[in-house]
Write a protein that holds these residues in place. Structure first.
Motif, PDB file in Angstrom:
ATOM      1  N   ASN A 193      -3.740  -9.481  24.756  1.00  0.00           N
ATOM      2  CA  ASN A 193      -4.305  -8.484  24.107  1.00  0.00           C
ATOM      3  C   ASN A 193      -3.678  -6.996  23.974  1.00  0.00           C
ATOM      4  N   ASP A 194      -3.127  -6.672  25.062  1.00  0.00           N
ATOM      5  CA  ASP A 194      -2.145  -5.560  25.162  1.00  0.00           C
ATOM      6  C   ASP A 194      -1.318  -5.528  24.044  1.00  0.00           C
ATOM      7  N   ALA A 195      -0.682  -6.378  23.963  1.00  0.00           N
ATOM      8  CA  ALA A 195       0.430  -6.641  22.951  1.00  0.00           C
ATOM      9  C   ALA A 195       0.187  -6.447  21.356  1.00  0.00           C
ATOM     10  N   LEU A 196      -1.062  -7.253  21.315  1.00  0.00           N
ATOM     11  CA  LEU A 196      -1.475  -7.024  20.027  1.00  0.00           C
ATOM     12  C   LEU A 196      -2.066  -5.748  19.642  1.00  0.00           C
ATOM     13  N   GLU A 197      -2.596  -5.072  20.740  1.00  0.00           N
ATOM     14  CA  GLU A 197      -3.239  -3.922  20.569  1.00  0.00           C
ATOM     15  C   GLU A 197      -2.186  -2.938  20.099  1.00  0.00           C
ATOM     16  N   ARG A 198      -1.028  -2.945  20.898  1.00  0.00           N
ATOM     17  CA  ARG A 198       0.223  -1.961  20.542  1.00  0.00           C
ATOM     18  C   ARG A 198       0.801  -2.432  18.979  1.00  0.00           C
ATOM     19  N   VAL A 199       0.832  -3.574  18.861  1.00  0.00           N
ATOM     20  CA  VAL A 199       1.590  -3.786  17.632  1.00  0.00           C
ATOM     21  C   VAL A 199       0.697  -3.444  16.436  1.00  0.00           C
ATOM     22  N   LEU A 200      -0.623  -3.758  16.552  1.00  0.00           N
ATOM     23  CA  LEU A 200      -1.498  -3.557  15.501  1.00  0.00           C
ATOM     24  C   LEU A 200      -1.780  -2.216  15.249  1.00  0.00           C
ATOM     25  N   LEU A 201      -2.119  -1.338  16.153  1.00  0.00           N
ATOM     26  CA  LEU A 201      -2.073   0.161  15.944  1.00  0.00           C
ATOM     27  C   LEU A 201      -0.962   0.776  15.206  1.00  0.00           C
ATOM     28  N   SER A 202       0.261   0.319  16.107  1.00  0.00           N
ATOM     29  CA  SER A 202       1.526   0.865  15.189  1.00  0.00           C
ATOM     30  C   SER A 202       1.517   0.432  13.789  1.00  0.00           C
ATOM     31  N   HIS A 203       1.205  -0.837  13.585  1.00  0.00           N
ATOM     32  CA  HIS A 203       1.409  -1.295  12.239  1.00  0.00           C
ATOM     33  C   HIS A 203       0.353  -0.637  11.163  1.00  0.00           C
ATOM     34  N   LEU A 204      -0.809  -0.447  11.620  1.00  0.00           N
ATOM     35  CA  LEU A 204      -1.802   0.007  10.822  1.00  0.00           C
ATOM     36  C   LEU A 204      -1.358   1.721  10.519  1.00  0.00           C
ATOM     37  N   GLY A 205      -0.982   2.427  11.389  1.00  0.00           N
ATOM     38  CA  GLY A 205      -0.393   3.869  11.197  1.00  0.00           C
ATOM     39  C   GLY A 205       0.778   3.844  10.262  1.00  0.00           C
ATOM     40  N   TYR A 206       1.723   2.934  10.374  1.00  0.00           N
ATOM     41  CA  TYR A 206       2.952   2.784   9.660  1.00  0.00           C
ATOM     42  C   TYR A 206       2.267   2.428   8.119  1.00  0.00           C
ATOM     43  N   GLU A 207       1.467   1.410   8.006  1.00  0.00           N
ATOM     44  CA  GLU A 207       1.223   0.970   6.795  1.00  0.00           C
ATOM     45  C   GLU A 207       0.272   2.209   5.959  1.00  0.00           C
ATOM     46  N   GLU A 208      -0.682   3.005   6.522  1.00  0.00           N
ATOM     47  CA  GLU A 208      -1.308   4.056   6.069  1.00  0.00           C
ATOM     48  C   GLU A 208      -0.297   5.143   5.408  1.00  0.00           C
ATOM     49  N   ASP A 209       0.622   5.513   6.705  1.00  0.00           N
ATOM     50  CA  ASP A 209       1.616   6.544   6.038  1.00  0.00           C
ATOM     51  C   ASP A 209       2.570   6.208   4.890  1.00  0.00           C
ATOM     52  N   GLU A 210       2.896   4.987   4.791  1.00  0.00           N
ATOM     53  CA  GLU A 210       3.878   4.262   3.872  1.00  0.00           C
ATOM     54  C   GLU A 210       3.303   4.136   2.490  1.00  0.00           C
ATOM     55  N   ILE A 211       2.245   3.652   2.543  1.00  0.00           N
ATOM     56  CA  ILE A 211       1.656   2.997   1.558  1.00  0.00           C
ATOM     57  C   ILE A 211       0.227   3.743   0.699  1.00  0.00           C
ATOM     58  N   GLY A 212      -0.420   4.558   1.770  1.00  0.00           N
ATOM     59  CA  GLY A 212      -1.507   4.892   1.624  1.00  0.00           C
ATOM     60  C   GLY A 212      -1.896   5.771   0.244  1.00  0.00           C
ATOM     61  N   ASP A 213      -0.775   6.734  -0.183  1.00  0.00           N
ATOM     62  CA  ASP A 213      -0.899   7.435  -1.275  1.00  0.00           C
ATOM     63  C   ASP A 213      -0.315   6.516  -2.457  1.00  0.00           C
ATOM     64  N   ALA A 214       0.581   5.731  -2.379  1.00  0.00           N
ATOM     65  CA  ALA A 214       1.108   4.973  -3.498  1.00  0.00           C
ATOM     66  C   ALA A 214      -0.124   3.992  -3.932  1.00  0.00           C
ATOM     67  N   LEU A 215      -1.164   3.647  -3.258  1.00  0.00           N
ATOM     68  CA  LEU A 215      -2.219   2.948  -3.855  1.00  0.00           C
ATOM     69  C   LEU A 215      -2.911   3.435  -4.924  1.00  0.00           C
ATOM     70  N   GLY A 216      -3.186   4.921  -4.787  1.00  0.00           N
ATOM     71  CA  GLY A 216      -3.816   5.553  -5.930  1.00  0.00           C
ATOM     72  C   GLY A 216      -2.846   5.859  -6.888  1.00  0.00           C
ATOM     73  N   TYR A 217      -1.617   6.254  -6.525  1.00  0.00           N
ATOM     74  CA  TYR A 217      -0.550   6.550  -7.671  1.00  0.00           C
ATOM     75  C   TYR A 217      -0.265   5.756  -8.264  1.00  0.00           C
ATOM     76  N   PHE A 218      -0.442   4.412  -8.000  1.00  0.00           N
ATOM     77  CA  PHE A 218       0.202   3.154  -8.749  1.00  0.00           C
ATOM     78  C   PHE A 218      -1.191   2.635  -9.221  1.00  0.00           C
ATOM     79  N   ARG A 219      -2.475   3.170  -8.944  1.00  0.00           N
ATOM     80  CA  ARG A 219      -3.544   2.473  -9.450  1.00  0.00           C
ATOM     81  C   ARG A 219      -3.607   0.802  -8.845  1.00  0.00           C
ATOM     82  N   ILE A 220      -3.396   0.540  -7.468  1.00  0.00           N
ATOM     83  CA  ILE A 220      -3.532  -0.609  -6.769  1.00  0.00           C
ATOM     84  C   ILE A 220      -4.713  -0.505  -6.094  1.00  0.00           C
ATOM     85  N   GLY A 221      -5.666  -1.324  -6.499  1.00  0.00           N
ATOM     86  CA  GLY A 221      -7.003  -1.261  -5.965  1.00  0.00           C
ATOM     87  C   GLY A 221      -7.055  -1.951  -4.309  1.00  0.00           C
ATOM     88  N   VAL A 222      -7.936  -1.432  -3.463  1.00  0.00           N
ATOM     89  CA  VAL A 222      -7.899  -1.817  -2.287  1.00  0.00           C
ATOM     90  C   VAL A 222      -9.053  -2.513  -1.981  1.00  0.00           C
TER      91      VAL A 222
END
Length: 186
Positions: free
Chosen positions: A157-186
């Motif tokens: 659970n500790d490993a999952l938490e560490r990986v998942l929280l890091s992953h979520l932040g990375y994903e938001e930072d890298e593709i968050g704005d692109a979703l709207g810019y390229f009109r890709i639905g969430v």
């Protein structure tokens, strides 16, 4: 063992091109993605608190089960199994949607976007492997509530938490704005 995950090194993560002068509407899908991720983060916090309380001897498993039963998310998702099982199902469904629909559309927008989405897909595979390990560890704990099995489940659970929280932040930072810019639905 599980907590030494070199893969989380930000230096190894590809970076997406920065998008400038986005409108409020273009930023909306990224905010929506963050809201979805915040739900996953909230689930992780609930799981973390419960695990910590049991580990500290503040609660016994029966008390945690009773508390979990009172949670809205438990009653809403009862058909998917226990609290951890529900969380695993939610994460898996979320990642499956991204892998099948969002990432392919974004990867078509250029090589930099493809590198980011390829990395996100690779991270999904690690998250999925940890989810499987967590389910296995929880099943072992359900069969035998020994201290060793509790420790093993907590480690996963500790490993999952560490990986998942890091992953979520990375994903938001890298593709968050692109979703709207390229009109890709969430």
């Amino acid at each position: 063992m599980l907590l030494d995950i070199q893969f989380l090194d930000d230096a190894t993560r590809p970076r997406a091109p920065k998008l400038e002068n986005l409108t409020i509407e273009q930023r909306a899908p990224g905010r929506h993605l963050k809201m979805i991720h915040d739900h996953l983060r909230q689930n992780m916090q609930v799981l973390r608190r419960m695990v910590d309380e049991v580990a500290a001897g503040e609660k016994i498993v029966a008390e945690v089960e009773a508390e979990a039963e009172a949670l809205t998310m438990v009653s809403n998702y009862r058909q998917f199994g226990n609290l951890c099982g529900q969380h695993c199902n939610i994460v898996n469904t979320h990642h499956s949607i991204e892998d099948a629909h969002i990432f392919p559309a974004l990867s078509e927008k250029g090589e930099a976007w493809k590198k980011v989405t390829d990395r996100l897909i690779a991270e999904h595979e690690v998250v999925h492997a940890l989810l499987v390990k967590l389910v296995d560890a929880l099943n072992a704990l359900a069969r035998d509530s020994s201290r060793e099995n509790f420790h093993a489940a907590r480690e996963v659970n500790d490993a999952l938490e560490r990986v998942l929280l890091s992953h979520l932040g990375y994903e938001e930072d890298e593709i968050g704005d692109a979703l709207g810019y390229f009109r890709i639905g969430v």
